[in-house]
Design a protein around this motif. Structure first.
Motif, short mmCIF file in Angstrom:
data_model
loop_
_atom_site.label_atom_id
_atom_site.label_comp_id
_atom_site.label_asym_id
_atom_site.label_seq_id
_atom_site.Cartn_x
_atom_site.Cartn_y
_atom_site.Cartn_z
N TYR A 1 61.17 10.55 -5.51
CA TYR A 1 60.56 11.32 -6.69
C TYR A 1 60.14 12.49 -5.88
N HIS A 2 59.65 13.62 -6.46
CA HIS A 2 58.77 15.05 -5.78
C HIS A 2 57.87 15.24 -5.95
N ILE A 3 56.62 15.23 -5.63
CA ILE A 3 54.57 15.41 -5.54
C ILE A 3 54.53 16.70 -5.72
N VAL A 4 54.25 17.28 -7.26
CA VAL A 4 54.01 18.57 -7.29
C VAL A 4 52.56 18.68 -6.98
N ASN A 5 52.25 17.71 -7.80
CA ASN A 5 50.70 18.06 -7.39
C ASN A 5 49.95 16.40 -7.32
N GLU A 6 48.74 16.14 -7.67
CA GLU A 6 48.09 15.00 -7.95
C GLU A 6 48.94 13.88 -8.08
N GLY A 7 48.89 14.80 -9.80
CA GLY A 7 49.05 14.41 -11.31
C GLY A 7 50.46 14.68 -11.35
N THR A 8 51.98 15.17 -11.22
CA THR A 8 53.27 15.87 -11.25
C THR A 8 53.96 15.02 -10.44
N LEU A 9 54.85 13.68 -11.33
CA LEU A 9 56.08 13.79 -10.05
C LEU A 9 57.28 14.31 -10.43
N VAL A 10 58.17 14.69 -9.66
CA VAL A 10 59.25 14.92 -10.71
C VAL A 10 60.17 14.58 -9.24
N GLN A 11 61.71 12.99 -10.56
CA GLN A 11 62.61 12.94 -10.27
C GLN A 11 63.76 13.44 -9.14
N LEU A 12 63.67 13.24 -8.34
CA LEU A 12 64.97 13.98 -7.27
C LEU A 12 66.54 13.12 -8.07
N ASN A 13 67.54 13.29 -6.79
CA ASN A 13 68.80 13.03 -7.78
C ASN A 13 69.13 11.80 -6.74
N SER A 14 69.74 11.72 -7.35
CA SER A 14 70.10 10.31 -5.77
C SER A 14 70.51 9.95 -5.12
N ASP A 15 70.57 11.69 -4.29
CA ASP A 15 70.99 11.94 -3.06
C ASP A 15 69.75 12.69 -2.35
N GLY A 16 68.47 13.16 -2.92
CA GLY A 16 66.86 13.18 -2.74
C GLY A 16 67.09 14.54 -2.88
N THR A 17 67.96 15.06 -3.48
CA THR A 17 67.20 16.63 -3.37
C THR A 17 66.94 17.00 -5.05
N LYS A 18 66.36 18.50 -4.90
CA LYS A 18 65.80 19.28 -6.32
C LYS A 18 66.37 18.61 -7.49
N MET A 19 66.13 18.52 -8.32
CA MET A 19 67.14 19.17 -9.85
C MET A 19 66.79 20.96 -10.67
N SER A 20 67.09 20.86 -10.42
CA SER A 20 67.98 23.02 -10.88
C SER A 20 65.81 22.51 -11.72
#
Length: 178
Positions: free
Chosen positions: A136-155
């Motif tokens: 998961y990418h940490i956007v800020n202390e309150g938000t996580l965004v799941q990453l692709n299986s290879d660790g890259t960011k989604m569109s």
């Protein structure tokens, strides 16, 4: 006369010892005062010096500060979505609870350890059992965004659908399925 001399001698001896004691007392007090002042000067000098305490400080693990419960409703194929609860606990343990939004669906539990990378702003979940590692990418202390299986960011348009928000940043954890 002899009877008078003896009490007089005793009184004189008492006065002499009292005078001697009072004469010595200020000298002792002055010595104590000098020692206390010397100690205070040394203490002030010690505080004024810039000393390096890094040798005996414990390193700070910032991942211990990054924990909480995150909620989200993630998309899925074959169902209306997946209710997801991610609990990042202290000591780098996590619990991931998922429940597909369909009739009589049960909850799935995944436990493991997580690592937190401050440089890349990612949380990596490593499950105990044979399961895929999630990032998961940490956007800020309150938000996580799941990453692709290879660790890259989604569109950007997909990333909004794969977002988990910490419980204290959302008004309600109720998920409404439409």
């Amino acid at each position: 006369m002899q009877a008078l001399k003896k009490p007089l001698q005793q009184n004189l001896a008492l006065i002499f010892f009292s005078a001697l004691l009072s004469a010595l007392h200020p000298a002792m007090a002055k010595t104590d005062l000098e020692a206390e002042e010397s100690f205070l000067r040394a203490r002030v000098m010690n505080h004024q010096q810039k000393t390096d305490h890094s040798g005996h400080e414990n390193p700070i693990d910032k991942s211990q500060d990054f924990h909480g419960v995150f909620y989200g409703f993630l998309p899925c194929n074959g169902c209306n979505g997946i209710k997801t609860t991610l609990s990042l606990k202290q000591n780098n343990y996590y619990l991931l609870v998922t429940q597909p939004a369909k009739e009589s669906s049960r909850e799935f539990y995944e436990k493991g350890k997580y690592t937190w990378n401050e440089e890349t702003h990612t949380v990596v979940l490593t499950p105990r059992k044979e399961a895929a590692i999630k990032q998961y990418h940490i956007v800020n202390e309150g938000t996580l965004v799941q990453l692709n299986s290879d660790g890259t960011k989604m569109s950007d348009d997909l990333a909004e659908n794969y977002t988990l928000r910490r419980s204290d940043t959302v008004k309600s954890r109720e998920v409404h399925i439409h």
